[in-house]
Write a protein that holds these residues in place. Structure first.
Motif, PDB file in Angstrom:
ATOM      1  N   UNK A   1       4.917   1.372  -6.602  1.00 51.52           N
ATOM      2  CA  UNK A   1       5.741   2.047  -7.607  1.00 51.52           C
ATOM      3  C   UNK A   1       7.216   2.059  -7.226  1.00 51.52           C
ATOM      4  N   UNK A   2       7.506   2.223  -5.931  1.00 53.36           N
ATOM      5  CA  UNK A   2       8.898   2.336  -5.487  1.00 53.36           C
ATOM      6  C   UNK A   2       9.534   0.993  -5.157  1.00 53.36           C
ATOM      7  N   UNK A   3       8.716  -0.056  -5.029  1.00 52.32           N
ATOM      8  CA  UNK A   3       9.272  -1.361  -4.670  1.00 52.32           C
ATOM      9  C   UNK A   3       9.393  -2.320  -5.851  1.00 52.32           C
ATOM     10  N   UNK A   4       8.613  -2.123  -6.909  1.00 54.10           N
ATOM     11  CA  UNK A   4       8.470  -3.145  -7.937  1.00 54.10           C
ATOM     12  C   UNK A   4       9.751  -3.452  -8.705  1.00 54.10           C
ATOM     13  N   UNK A   5      10.714  -2.522  -8.726  1.00 54.69           N
ATOM     14  CA  UNK A   5      11.916  -2.765  -9.524  1.00 54.69           C
ATOM     15  C   UNK A   5      12.851  -3.803  -8.905  1.00 54.69           C
ATOM     16  N   UNK A   6      12.835  -3.935  -7.562  1.00 56.14           N
ATOM     17  CA  UNK A   6      13.775  -4.856  -6.905  1.00 56.14           C
ATOM     18  C   UNK A   6      13.100  -5.903  -6.037  1.00 56.14           C
ATOM     19  N   UNK A   7      11.822  -5.727  -5.772  1.00 58.28           N
ATOM     20  CA  UNK A   7      11.141  -6.610  -4.822  1.00 58.28           C
ATOM     21  C   UNK A   7       9.879  -7.174  -5.464  1.00 58.28           C
ATOM     22  N   UNK A   8       9.610  -8.434  -5.204  1.00 60.24           N
ATOM     23  CA  UNK A   8       8.386  -9.079  -5.672  1.00 60.24           C
ATOM     24  C   UNK A   8       7.228  -8.672  -4.767  1.00 60.24           C
ATOM     25  N   UNK A   9       6.345  -7.836  -5.289  1.00 60.80           N
ATOM     26  CA  UNK A   9       5.230  -7.315  -4.494  1.00 60.80           C
ATOM     27  C   UNK A   9       3.947  -7.993  -4.949  1.00 60.80           C
ATOM     28  N   UNK A  10       3.259  -8.632  -4.020  1.00 58.91           N
ATOM     29  CA  UNK A  10       1.984  -9.294  -4.292  1.00 58.91           C
ATOM     30  C   UNK A  10       0.867  -8.437  -3.709  1.00 58.91           C
ATOM     31  N   UNK A  11      -0.071  -8.044  -4.549  1.00 56.66           N
ATOM     32  CA  UNK A  11      -1.223  -7.261  -4.106  1.00 56.66           C
ATOM     33  C   UNK A  11      -2.392  -8.221  -3.941  1.00 56.66           C
ATOM     34  N   UNK A  12      -2.937  -8.282  -2.732  1.00 55.95           N
ATOM     35  CA  UNK A  12      -3.965  -9.268  -2.412  1.00 55.95           C
ATOM     36  C   UNK A  12      -5.343  -8.618  -2.307  1.00 55.95           C
ATOM     37  N   UNK A  13      -6.343  -9.314  -2.808  1.00 50.50           N
ATOM     38  CA  UNK A  13      -7.724  -8.890  -2.608  1.00 50.50           C
ATOM     39  C   UNK A  13      -8.054  -8.953  -1.114  1.00 50.50           C
ATOM     40  N   UNK A  14      -8.708  -7.923  -0.565  1.00 53.21           N
ATOM     41  CA  UNK A  14      -8.995  -7.918   0.879  1.00 53.21           C
ATOM     42  C   UNK A  14      -9.735  -9.155   1.376  1.00 53.21           C
ATOM     43  N   UNK A  15     -10.547  -9.783   0.524  1.00 49.43           N
ATOM     44  CA  UNK A  15     -11.312 -10.945   0.998  1.00 49.43           C
ATOM     45  C   UNK A  15     -10.421 -12.150   1.279  1.00 49.43           C
ATOM     46  N   UNK A  16      -9.184 -12.163   0.713  1.00 48.97           N
ATOM     47  CA  UNK A  16      -8.288 -13.285   0.951  1.00 48.97           C
ATOM     48  C   UNK A  16      -7.432 -13.096   2.195  1.00 48.97           C
ATOM     49  N   UNK A  17      -7.359 -11.876   2.732  1.00 50.15           N
ATOM     50  CA  UNK A  17      -6.491 -11.617   3.886  1.00 50.15           C
ATOM     51  C   UNK A  17      -7.272 -10.984   5.034  1.00 50.15           C
ATOM     52  N   UNK A  18      -8.567 -11.132   5.018  1.00 50.19           N
ATOM     53  CA  UNK A  18      -9.405 -10.514   6.042  1.00 50.19           C
ATOM     54  C   UNK A  18      -9.169 -11.179   7.393  1.00 50.19           C
ATOM     55  N   UNK A  19      -8.864 -10.352   8.396  1.00 54.62           N
ATOM     56  CA  UNK A  19      -8.588 -10.876   9.732  1.00 54.62           C
ATOM     57  C   UNK A  19      -9.896 -11.104  10.494  1.00 54.62           C
ATOM     58  N   UNK A  20      -9.790 -11.848  11.591  1.00 55.23           N
ATOM     59  CA  UNK A  20     -10.965 -12.145  12.411  1.00 55.23           C
ATOM     60  C   UNK A  20     -11.405 -10.894  13.148  1.00 55.23           C
ATOM     61  N   UNK A  21     -12.696 -10.598  13.110  1.00 55.98           N
ATOM     62  CA  UNK A  21     -13.210  -9.412  13.781  1.00 55.98           C
ATOM     63  C   UNK A  21     -13.049  -9.538  15.294  1.00 55.98           C
ATOM     64  N   UNK A  22     -12.793  -8.404  15.922  1.00 59.73           N
ATOM     65  CA  UNK A  22     -12.633  -8.381  17.368  1.00 59.73           C
ATOM     66  C   UNK A  22     -11.208  -8.615  17.834  1.00 59.73           C
ATOM     67  N   UNK A  23     -10.332  -8.975  16.918  1.00 64.76           N
ATOM     68  CA  UNK A  23      -8.943  -9.226  17.292  1.00 64.76           C
ATOM     69  C   UNK A  23      -8.026  -8.717  16.184  1.00 64.76           C
ATOM     70  N   UNK A  24      -8.173  -7.440  15.866  1.00 65.21           N
ATOM     71  CA  UNK A  24      -7.368  -6.871  14.789  1.00 65.21           C
ATOM     72  C   UNK A  24      -7.000  -5.431  15.091  1.00 65.21           C
ATOM     73  N   UNK A  25      -5.786  -5.091  14.689  1.00 59.80           N
ATOM     74  CA  UNK A  25      -5.313  -3.714  14.669  1.00 59.80           C
ATOM     75  C   UNK A  25      -4.259  -3.637  13.572  1.00 59.80           C
ATOM     76  N   UNK A  26      -3.625  -2.478  13.397  1.00 55.95           N
ATOM     77  CA  UNK A  26      -2.690  -2.316  12.288  1.00 55.95           C
ATOM     78  C   UNK A  26      -1.518  -3.287  12.371  1.00 55.95           C
ATOM     79  N   UNK A  27      -0.983  -3.475  13.587  1.00 56.30           N
ATOM     80  CA  UNK A  27       0.154  -4.378  13.755  1.00 56.30           C
ATOM     81  C   UNK A  27      -0.248  -5.826  13.532  1.00 56.30           C
ATOM     82  N   UNK A  28      -1.388  -6.213  14.113  1.00 58.96           N
ATOM     83  CA  UNK A  28      -1.854  -7.598  13.948  1.00 58.96           C
ATOM     84  C   UNK A  28      -2.223  -7.889  12.502  1.00 58.96           C
ATOM     85  N   UNK A  29      -2.763  -6.875  11.813  1.00 58.64           N
ATOM     86  CA  UNK A  29      -3.138  -7.082  10.411  1.00 58.64           C
ATOM     87  C   UNK A  29      -1.922  -7.397   9.548  1.00 58.64           C
ATOM     88  N   UNK A  30      -0.843  -6.632   9.732  1.00 56.73           N
ATOM     89  CA  UNK A  30       0.367  -6.883   8.939  1.00 56.73           C
ATOM     90  C   UNK A  30       0.956  -8.252   9.266  1.00 56.73           C
TER      91      UNK A  30
END
Length: 325
Positions: A74-103
């Motif tokens: 809501x706060x970004x859409x006016x000036x920035x192109x925001x792409x919302x991705x389905x989780x199945x397209x950006x799913x990280x490899x299990x065993x090697x993920x955390x919040x920083x690595x995910x981003x």
């Protein structure tokens, strides 16, 4: 692989915080990364927005985690192109993920154009969608209460639904009210007959036989009154929601024109047309073809073949609100 976005940002959003990684591709092969964490309070999201603009980043990719992405969008859409991705397209490899690595992972995939964006309509359509989906839930809840009410009659040895076509019609409601008011289990045949209307008068004997000898305790009667009161309350809520939806449609010429156009299709009534508009919007440029629209709505089978063997290709759960329309 070809770099689609020279400067972009991958965001891993949660309920109380988000982790963002800006990915910049300059002259070298390896991109540079800038990572930062923000809370999901409005002031912090605005700081995140300014941080993106300061780094000349106008393309952001987020995973659609519940509803947590909505305040950020809501706060970004006016000036920035925001792409919302389905989780199945950006799913990280299990065993090697955390919040920083995910981003970082989301940012790397987005940078190379490997993330498919989900269709997010404009705010007016999103608000209309909230109302139509809420109405869908209310109708489902009322249907559950109707089933509960009919089950209560069956448990109490009342087989009225085997004789009448509508257990919630005027005649049936009058008869059930009479049974709820009775202190014992005996009934007055003449009183029952006087409550029958129109074609149901010809079934007088069958109606009396269906309620004769019913067994209903005071506790069961009280529960049925509660269920009836809840149904009446839900019906009133649905009427209020319908009025609000109608105001939103009539006050927006684009919505009204689209609804009237859809109503020209045989079998599509106004309620169905409003539901369709609330789900797909009025801007069809989002879908390259009718096939893409059907695929987005979950109406086309998938493709799942390996080693020459075709596996299940049944339609997906997508479009759960659109399909019933």
């Amino acid at each position: 692989m070809k770099v689609t976005y020279q400067t972009c940002c991958g965001v891993d959003v949660h309920k109380s915080f988000l982790v963002a990684t800006i990915v910049k591709t300059t002259g070298g092969i390896e991109p540079s990364y800038q990572k930062k964490r923000f809370s999901t309070f409005n002031n912090s999201i605005l700081e995140f927005k300014q941080w993106l603009l300061d780094n000349e980043c106008h393309d952001v990719c987020m995973e659609s985690t519940g509803k947590y992405w909505v305040p950020v969008f809501n706060l970004l859409e006016d000036e920035i192109n925001v792409v919302i991705a389905n989780p199945k397209w950006v799913k990280a490899v299990k065993g090697n993920k955390d919040d920083t690595k995910d981003s970082k992972w989301i940012g790397d995939l987005f940078r190379l154009g490997l993330v498919k964006g989900s269709y997010i309509p404009c705010k007016k359509v999103r608000i209309l969608r909230e109302y139509t989906r809420y109405r869908y839930k209310l109708v489902s809840c009322r249907s559950s209460e109707k089933n509960r009410y009919q089950n209560a009659l069956t448990v109490c040895n009342v087989a009225l639904d085997s004789v009448v076509s509508d257990i919630f019609g005027k005649s049936s409601t009058s008869i059930i009210d009479y049974l709820l008011e009775q202190s014992g289990t005996s009934i007055n045949h003449e009183e029952i007959a006087s409550k029958l209307l129109r074609s149901l008068k010809s079934k007088e004997d069958a109606v009396i036989e269906s309620v004769e000898g019913y067994q209903m305790t005071d506790a069961q009667k009280y529960r049925m009154r509660l269920v009836r009161a809840h149904m009446d309350y839900i019906t009133a809520e649905i009427n209020d929601v319908d009025k609000m939806i109608e105001n939103m449609i009539s006050s927006n010429p684009d919505f009204e024109n689209a609804v009237q156009f859809l109503c020209t299709i045989p079998g599509v009534k106004r309620d169905s047309a409003i539901t369709i508009i609330s789900e797909i919007g009025t801007d069809m440029s989002q879908f390259s073809s009718s096939k893409r629209l059907c695929c987005w709505a979950g109406l086309t089978p998938g493709s799942n073949e390996s080693a020459g063997k075709k596996k299940s290709v049944r339609i997906t759960r997508a479009g759960v609100y659109l399909k019933p329309a």
